[in-house]
Design a protein around this motif. Sequence first.
Motif, mmCIF file in Angstrom:
data_model
loop_
_atom_site.group_PDB
_atom_site.id
_atom_site.type_symbol
_atom_site.label_atom_id
_atom_site.label_comp_id
_atom_site.label_asym_id
_atom_site.label_seq_id
_atom_site.Cartn_x
_atom_site.Cartn_y
_atom_site.Cartn_z
ATOM 1 N N SER A 238 -5.412 -4.939 -6.188
ATOM 2 C CA SER A 238 -5.737 -3.726 -5.431
ATOM 3 C C SER A 238 -4.746 -2.584 -5.640
ATOM 4 C CB SER A 238 -5.832 -4.059 -3.939
ATOM 5 O OG SER A 238 -6.874 -4.982 -3.704
ATOM 6 N N PRO A 239 -3.422 -2.836 -5.702
ATOM 7 C CA PRO A 239 -2.511 -1.700 -5.920
ATOM 8 C C PRO A 239 -2.760 -0.968 -7.236
ATOM 9 C CG PRO A 239 -1.301 -3.589 -5.083
ATOM 10 C CD PRO A 239 -2.674 -4.077 -5.441
ATOM 11 N N TRP A 240 -3.158 -1.699 -8.270
ATOM 12 C CA TRP A 240 -3.409 -1.057 -9.552
ATOM 13 C C TRP A 240 -4.673 -0.192 -9.478
ATOM 14 C CZ3 TRP A 240 -2.674 -5.793 -13.372
ATOM 15 C CH2 TRP A 240 -1.415 -6.362 -13.134
ATOM 16 N N LEU A 241 -5.721 -0.750 -8.852
ATOM 17 C CA LEU A 241 -6.960 0.012 -8.720
ATOM 18 C C LEU A 241 -6.738 1.250 -7.853
ATOM 19 C CD1 LEU A 241 -9.475 -2.942 -8.186
ATOM 20 C CD2 LEU A 241 -9.003 -1.709 -10.313
ATOM 21 N N ARG A 242 -5.932 1.088 -6.815
ATOM 22 C CA ARG A 242 -5.647 2.245 -5.956
ATOM 23 C C ARG A 242 -4.914 3.328 -6.728
ATOM 24 N NH1 ARG A 242 -3.494 2.490 0.244
ATOM 25 N NH2 ARG A 242 -2.977 4.716 0.269
ATOM 26 N N ALA A 243 -3.963 2.953 -7.564
ATOM 27 C CA ALA A 243 -3.241 3.947 -8.358
ATOM 28 C C ALA A 243 -4.198 4.704 -9.275
ATOM 29 C CB ALA A 243 -2.147 3.258 -9.175
ATOM 30 N N MET A 244 -5.137 3.985 -9.878
ATOM 31 C CA MET A 244 -6.133 4.626 -10.734
ATOM 32 C C MET A 244 -6.972 5.620 -9.944
ATOM 33 S SD MET A 244 -7.562 1.454 -13.005
ATOM 34 C CE MET A 244 -6.766 0.948 -14.528
ATOM 35 N N LEU A 245 -7.443 5.188 -8.776
ATOM 36 C CA LEU A 245 -8.288 6.049 -7.953
ATOM 37 C C LEU A 245 -7.531 7.294 -7.508
ATOM 38 C CD1 LEU A 245 -10.851 6.653 -6.330
ATOM 39 C CD2 LEU A 245 -9.947 5.185 -4.508
ATOM 40 N N GLU A 246 -6.313 7.106 -7.021
ATOM 41 C CA GLU A 246 -5.547 8.256 -6.541
ATOM 42 C C GLU A 246 -5.248 9.239 -7.671
ATOM 43 O OE1 GLU A 246 -3.198 6.443 -2.667
ATOM 44 O OE2 GLU A 246 -2.265 6.239 -4.651
ATOM 45 N N ALA A 247 -4.998 8.729 -8.852
ATOM 46 C CA ALA A 247 -4.772 9.624 -9.988
ATOM 47 C C ALA A 247 -6.036 10.415 -10.303
ATOM 48 C CB ALA A 247 -4.323 8.824 -11.210
ATOM 49 N N GLN A 249 -8.361 11.194 -8.163
ATOM 50 C CA GLN A 249 -8.607 12.124 -7.064
ATOM 51 C C GLN A 249 -7.874 13.443 -7.258
ATOM 52 O OE1 GLN A 249 -7.421 9.428 -3.891
ATOM 53 N NE2 GLN A 249 -9.518 9.313 -3.116
ATOM 54 N N VAL A 250 -6.739 13.408 -7.933
ATOM 55 C CA VAL A 250 -5.973 14.640 -8.152
ATOM 56 C C VAL A 250 -6.095 15.134 -9.589
ATOM 57 C CG1 VAL A 250 -4.350 14.133 -6.300
ATOM 58 C CG2 VAL A 250 -3.833 13.344 -8.618
ATOM 59 N N GLY A 251 -7.031 14.573 -10.334
ATOM 60 C CA GLY A 251 -7.299 15.050 -11.683
ATOM 61 C C GLY A 251 -6.258 14.682 -12.710
ATOM 62 N N GLU A 252 -5.550 13.540 -12.504
ATOM 63 C CA GLU A 252 -4.493 13.156 -13.441
ATOM 64 C C GLU A 252 -4.772 11.812 -14.109
ATOM 65 O OE1 GLU A 252 -0.848 13.321 -11.248
ATOM 66 O OE2 GLU A 252 -0.871 15.518 -11.090
ATOM 67 N N PRO A 582 1.158 -3.500 -2.039
ATOM 68 C CA PRO A 582 1.896 -2.291 -2.434
ATOM 69 C C PRO A 582 3.399 -2.543 -2.563
ATOM 70 C CG PRO A 582 0.358 -1.828 -0.639
ATOM 71 C CD PRO A 582 0.402 -3.315 -0.791
ATOM 72 N N SER A 583 4.042 -1.724 -3.378
ATOM 73 C CA SER A 583 5.490 -1.761 -3.499
ATOM 74 C C SER A 583 6.106 -1.129 -2.261
ATOM 75 C CB SER A 583 5.951 -0.991 -4.732
ATOM 76 O OG SER A 583 7.323 -0.640 -4.631
ATOM 77 N N PRO A 584 6.970 -1.851 -1.533
ATOM 78 C CA PRO A 584 7.565 -1.251 -0.337
ATOM 79 C C PRO A 584 8.449 -0.055 -0.652
ATOM 80 C CG PRO A 584 8.653 -3.335 -0.864
ATOM 81 C CD PRO A 584 7.454 -3.229 -1.755
ATOM 82 N N THR A 585 9.172 -0.102 -1.765
ATOM 83 C CA THR A 585 10.047 1.032 -2.081
ATOM 84 C C THR A 585 9.230 2.276 -2.427
ATOM 85 O OG1 THR A 585 10.282 -0.017 -4.254
ATOM 86 C CG2 THR A 585 12.149 -0.159 -2.769
ATOM 87 N N THR A 586 8.130 2.111 -3.152
ATOM 88 C CA THR A 586 7.305 3.271 -3.480
ATOM 89 C C THR A 586 6.752 3.909 -2.214
ATOM 90 O OG1 THR A 586 6.709 2.345 -5.646
ATOM 91 C CG2 THR A 586 5.282 4.055 -4.761
ATOM 92 N N LEU A 587 6.272 3.084 -1.270
ATOM 93 C CA LEU A 587 5.765 3.624 -0.011
ATOM 94 C C LEU A 587 6.870 4.346 0.757
ATOM 95 C CD1 LEU A 587 3.448 0.774 1.360
ATOM 96 C CD2 LEU A 587 2.821 2.775 0.005
ATOM 97 N N ILE A 588 8.037 3.723 0.855
ATOM 98 C CA ILE A 588 9.140 4.317 1.617
ATOM 99 C C ILE A 588 9.582 5.638 0.991
ATOM 100 C CG2 ILE A 588 11.589 4.013 2.162
ATOM 101 C CD1 ILE A 588 10.895 1.037 2.708
ATOM 102 N N LEU A 589 9.686 5.690 -0.324
ATOM 103 C CA LEU A 589 10.115 6.924 -0.995
ATOM 104 C C LEU A 589 9.100 8.044 -0.778
ATOM 105 C CD1 LEU A 589 11.434 5.392 -4.334
ATOM 106 C CD2 LEU A 589 12.827 6.404 -2.509
ATOM 107 N N ALA A 590 7.814 7.724 -0.950
ATOM 108 C CA ALA A 590 6.787 8.754 -0.796
ATOM 109 C C ALA A 590 6.689 9.236 0.652
ATOM 110 C CB ALA A 590 5.440 8.216 -1.270
ATOM 111 N N ILE A 628 5.158 5.529 -10.872
ATOM 112 C CA ILE A 628 5.127 6.392 -12.057
ATOM 113 C C ILE A 628 4.313 7.650 -11.776
ATOM 114 C CG2 ILE A 628 4.232 6.554 -14.416
ATOM 115 C CD1 ILE A 628 4.935 3.553 -14.713
ATOM 116 N N LEU A 629 3.167 7.486 -11.132
ATOM 117 C CA LEU A 629 2.304 8.628 -10.879
ATOM 118 C C LEU A 629 2.881 9.531 -9.791
ATOM 119 C CD1 LEU A 629 -1.095 6.748 -11.109
ATOM 120 C CD2 LEU A 629 -0.053 8.245 -12.830
ATOM 121 N N TRP A 630 3.583 8.947 -8.823
ATOM 122 C CA TRP A 630 4.248 9.759 -7.800
ATOM 123 C C TRP A 630 5.372 10.591 -8.422
ATOM 124 C CZ3 TRP A 630 9.339 8.913 -5.616
ATOM 125 C CH2 TRP A 630 9.633 9.754 -4.540
ATOM 126 N N LEU A 631 6.164 9.965 -9.271
ATOM 127 C CA LEU A 631 7.235 10.698 -9.938
ATOM 128 C C LEU A 631 6.671 11.808 -10.825
ATOM 129 C CD1 LEU A 631 9.598 7.740 -10.934
ATOM 130 C CD2 LEU A 631 10.007 9.456 -9.162
#
Length: 636
Positions: A238-247, A249-252, A582-590, A628-631
Amino acid sequence: MMLGVDMFAHFGRYRVSLITALLLGAMVLPGVAKANPEMADSISPYLRLHVDDPVNWRGWDPALLDKAREEQRPLLISSGYYSCYYCHVMQEESFKDEGIAERLNEHFIPVKVDREVDGALDSYLLEFQRATAGSAGWPLNVVVTPDGHALTGVVYAPRDQFAEFLDGITERLDADYDALVDLARRGSEELSTQLREGEEPMSDSRAGRLPQVLWSRFEREADDLGGGFGQSTKFPHSPWLRAMLEADQVGEAPDWIPEFLEITLDEMSGSGLRDVLGGGFFRYSESPDWNEPHFEVMLEDQAQLAWLYLQAGEHYGREDWIELGLENLDFVKRDMALREDDMGEQADTSADGFRGFASSLSAMDDQGREGGAYLWPEEDLATALEGHENPELVRAWFGMEGSSVFDLGYLPRSGDSKAELAERFDLDEDAVKEQIDAGREALIRAREERGLPRDEKVLTGAHGLLLSALAVAADHDERFREAGEAVRGWLLEVADDPAALPALMGLPADQAGAATLNDYAFVAQGLNDWERQQGEGGTEVVAALLENAWERFLDADGFRAEPEPPLPGMISQRFHPAVHRPSPTTLILALTEELAENHETLEAALTDYDLRPGRAIESDPHHHARLILWLQHRTR
């Protein structure tokens, strides 16, 4: 599922030269097998499952390392969870076996761990096993020296192979105990060094290419025909699919992502991975077509997949996906809600009566049969549909025709479409729908009479993930607002003192355990999502949780999984991976970045944190997709 016992032969992408193999013997060791009552009072049904094993199991306690040093015996830490199919199998084959018990009781201190209770310990052992054997899973059995260093491990193995594994370790320990203990220490240090080296920041130019590396890896591993990743065992990831979807959604996202997500979401929802009668998803499938699931049902999976289908449905205009996401949450409310102890009634999901949701449903039914609660023998199917106007139509709709994949009977899945059934049975589609609905009700009534054991631990972090999904669902249907408010209310209650956030809810403080980094991240994300989606206050609580996470889990090298790691090899990481959650550090950073403008402490914490991706991320970019996509997004 079986792993070899080649100790330190391979550290994933790292090579270790300390030892090449463990010499295996076949001698049967003397020992006294004793009944083990210590598990009886555990809060974990997984540990209680082992109460009658002849193995002298102990619950995890760091003080056991002192006992191990006194007795010069290593620990054998066996980690699993209640709904896990192979955990049940290994108990029956090995842990109830007198010969295995003699080996364990005489030469090891056997420790049984519920991975959902001691999550940080389990994660460390899991990463050790992945590094040394290339893959890992549950049940996970790792030998740990009295100094607290992991030595070698094995996942599920048949009884005789597990006996050889134990005999080989025992023989080596008897021959040269000190050398093997030193080997484990040096191996742990080398692995830690290599992980540290992997976190060394890459150059700006290489970091800038990470999105391309990520999409190339995804494209290489994507199954374009069946959806998902790989060509054998299939997990939703699910985290991988979510990353694809979110990317997207913002055209990336690359152009191929929408089609891949469509194939994946359609194949998962119509296959055996999904309980098409009840609405939930099983954890994974052993076949690439998703049709041979192991039948454990995890709350954290339901939460992530419900969010995914709801958001993807909105983004791509797929009302059927939205309905499926809502149906998945209806399943959680109906089948995973905890019940009143004295009345046997489903718990009220209001703020006053809310008791939470079970962490999982077992793969084994109350007769010890894998999938027995979900599979339909021919006789049971005929009985359930007796009196139905057209049982053959119902069977065709649920794909229960022809030969069955499973010995116990048919697993319902998506079969013929309504249009195909209308033509086949000479009916209009409204009549087909009526007959399908009547058949579904009949099958559900019959299935409700079957026993399906549940793990009724109330996991704090999983409820944070669930709240994120309920926040989206409440926009589509008002009936999910009450459930969301109940989950939110309890999370706010347990987060009232952020420094004392528990790992489990509904228990006294001395039993609930301290929350891990995952718990802080998932609860903060859930509360923040509810506020953003539903406009109800909670920012200050989210900020307090984040501030506590930065304070309690951060050291000079990154974030620890828990405040005081019980084993020396459990080191901090700047960026934790995301594989099935989900990665806890990615969530906390974002989240920190989102709230930093109004919270000086958070702004300072993020400013001081080294956000340069480490070199190891380049080797496993899909494990860090959202990072990666957040950065990438924040640098534009």
